[in-house]
Structure formats: C-alpha cells, structure tokens
Design a protein around this motif. Structure first.
Motif: not given
Length: 153
Positions: A46-49, A100-102, A106-108, A110-115
């Motif tokens: 994840a990040g900002n664009d 930034r730290q989170q 994320l790659m290591w 298991t975090t779930f999100i919904s939109f």
C-alpha cells in the motif's frame, strides 16, 4: 492500523453504476464484481500515489493530492485461485490508511481490508478498480474459513 474488535465484520460494497449504452460488456462485468472479487482482500502493499488536480476544462491547477493505492489479493470469489499477480485498487481523494512503517510490514503480515463502493473502469483499453473508502477488517479463524469456502453472501 486502527482496529476495533467491537465492530461487526464489514464486507466490501460495490457501486451501483448506471451503465452506458456504448459499454454493455463493462456494464455486465460491474454487475458481477461481488461474485468475482469476493467480500474481503489480503493487502500485500500500500502507499500513496500523487495526482495532479485538474479543473473542469482539464487543465492542471498545480495542486497535487495523494490517492491511496492498495495491491490486494482476493481470498474468496472466482478470482481467488486464478490470479497470478495482485490487483490494484485506488481510493479517490483519500490517502493510504497505513503509515510508512505499516506499509513496509504488509508483505510479511496478514492484513485484510475491505472497500466501500468498488467500481470497475475501462478507458482506452486499460482497466482498473477504484473505491470510495477502505478499512482494516479483523477476521477470526472461523470467519476466514467461512469466507474462503465461499460462504460470504
């Protein structure tokens, strides 16, 4: 990552899109997005664009805003076992919910999100997904098993 264990599980929601006469295939795809993508995703990056703001005439205003960008893998739905690379969903006008730290972890983890209000867009042969909002979803082992077995309706 704010997590509230007292909240009920909130699944993805999908936008009601009024179809255009010139895009009947895209209209049909939008109708089946919930079945194709499933109710929640595992986020792997994840990040900002940065996005340049344009006025009504399409001219750049010089203002730059951040847009949250999430690389996700469906854990249920028809695409769950067929994807070989992650999907990207961008949130319009909303910064990434992870710092930034989170994001670096994320790659290591298991975090779930919904939109909220997922939409499929197609422009000049390119397709993508956008959403109005995003949230972290805390799943119990039982909820995860139920969702992965296709029992999410």
């Amino acid at each position: 990552m704010s997590e509230n264990n007292n909240e009920q599980l909130k699944m993805n929601t999908f936008a009601k899109v009024k179809g255009r006469k010139k895009t009947p295939l895209t209209n049909a795809e939008q109708e089946f997005l919930p079945e194709i993508l499933g109710p929640v995703f595992r986020v792997i990056a994840a990040g900002n664009d940065p996005v340049l703001v344009r006025d009504e005439d399409g001219n750049e205003t010089g203002e730059v805003i951040a847009r949250g960008t999430y690389s996700i893998l469906p854990i249920a739905g028809r695409l769950a076992n067929k994807l070989t690379s992650p999907l990207t969903i961008k949130t319009k006008g909303r910064e990434c919910i992870f710092n930034r730290q989170q994001c670096a972890q994320l790659m290591w983890t298991t975090t779930f999100i919904s939109f909220e209000e997922i939409k499929l867009w197609v422009v000049d042969g390119q397709e993508g997904l956008s959403a109005e909002d995003v949230r972290v979803v805390k799943l119990s082992d039982e909820e995860l098993k139920r969702i992965m077995s296709g029992q999410f309706k």
